[in-house]
Design an enzyme around this catalytic site. Structure first.
Site, PDB file in Angstrom:
ATOM      1  CD  GLU A  28     -35.126  52.555 -18.489  1.00 43.27           C
ATOM      2  OE1 GLU A  28     -36.242  53.012 -18.214  1.00 43.27           O
ATOM      3  OE2 GLU A  28     -34.947  51.442 -19.031  1.00 43.27           O
ATOM      4  CG  ASP A  77     -38.191  43.132 -17.095  1.00 39.55           C
ATOM      5  OD1 ASP A  77     -38.546  44.262 -16.722  1.00 39.55           O
ATOM      6  OD2 ASP A  77     -38.987  42.202 -17.340  1.00 39.55           O
ATOM      7  CG  ASP A 103     -35.035  47.463 -17.528  1.00 38.71           C
ATOM      8  OD1 ASP A 103     -35.196  48.694 -17.589  1.00 38.71           O
ATOM      9  OD2 ASP A 103     -35.944  46.641 -17.725  1.00 38.71           O
TER      10      ASP A 103
END
Length: 203
Positions: free
Chosen positions: A68, A141, A7
């Site tokens: 991501e 996260d 992430d």
């Protein structure tokens, strides 16, 4: 197969590793959040996070990176930080011969929860369920990184080692013969997965 979910973020970068067994069972292996101080010079922050990511990506036991996808938001500085870290991740993974697949937040939510508009708590709860965790990964996260890894595990039809993500042309025949990490041929696990995949296609 070990999948590394990332992430990306400049202040907090979530990193999670899961293992996919031959029976496609998912299990938790590792999660952490790499951090850099917001008041530090940008080159120093990138170097700090890049060094941490390099240690994880190049250690030799990661078979795929799930990252991501950067998309436009109102908070431009945040998007810039995500894009900068994403670039570092893709560079390191390419250099190490580890394939990278990008997923949007909606794709992650849909895969992990079955609902593309799920909220953070719903995603975290399903991460716990998929990995058999008794407590939620923190901070957010960390849960997001694991969710990205789970998304790749649920999206990839072939889960053997040295796989390429969803139709990517990376690691074609020549790479199978002399892979980037020095492998000389497909492993027994790869052969088993390929045989199972061929058998499934004949049905």
């Amino acid at each position: 197969m070990r999948i590394l979910g990332i992430d990306p973020g400049l202040t907090r970068c979530g990193v999670g590793i899961i293992h996919v067994s031959a029976r496609r069972q998912l299990s938790f292996e590792h999660v952490e959040v790499l951090r850099s101080a917001p008041d530090a010079p940008l080159p120093s922050r990138l170097a700090l996070l890049g060094t941490g990511l390099e240690a994880i990506i190049t250690r030799g036991d990661v078979d795929a990176v799930s990252l991501e996808r950067v998309f436009a938001q109102q908070n431009l500085p945040s998007v810039m930080g995500v894009a900068q870290i994403s670039g570092i991740v893709m560079f390191l993974a390419e250099r190490a011969g580890v394939p990278v697949t990008l997923y949007t937040p909606n794709e992650v939510k849909s895969r992990v929860t079955g609902y593309g508009a799920a909220d953070k708590s719903q995603v975290t709860n399903m991460v716990m369920k998929h990995l058999g965790l008794k407590t939620p990964p923190k901070p957010a996260d960390a849960a997001d990184a694991l969710a990205l890894a789970i998304t790749h595990a649920l999206s990839t039809p072939y889960a053997g080692r040295k796989t390429t993500p969803l139709g990517s042309a990376i690691a074609a025949g020549a790479a199978a013969a002399t892979g980037p990490r020095g492998g000389s041929a497909t492993t027994p696990a790869q052969e088993a997965w390929l045989a199972a995949e061929r058998a499934a296609k004949r049905r």
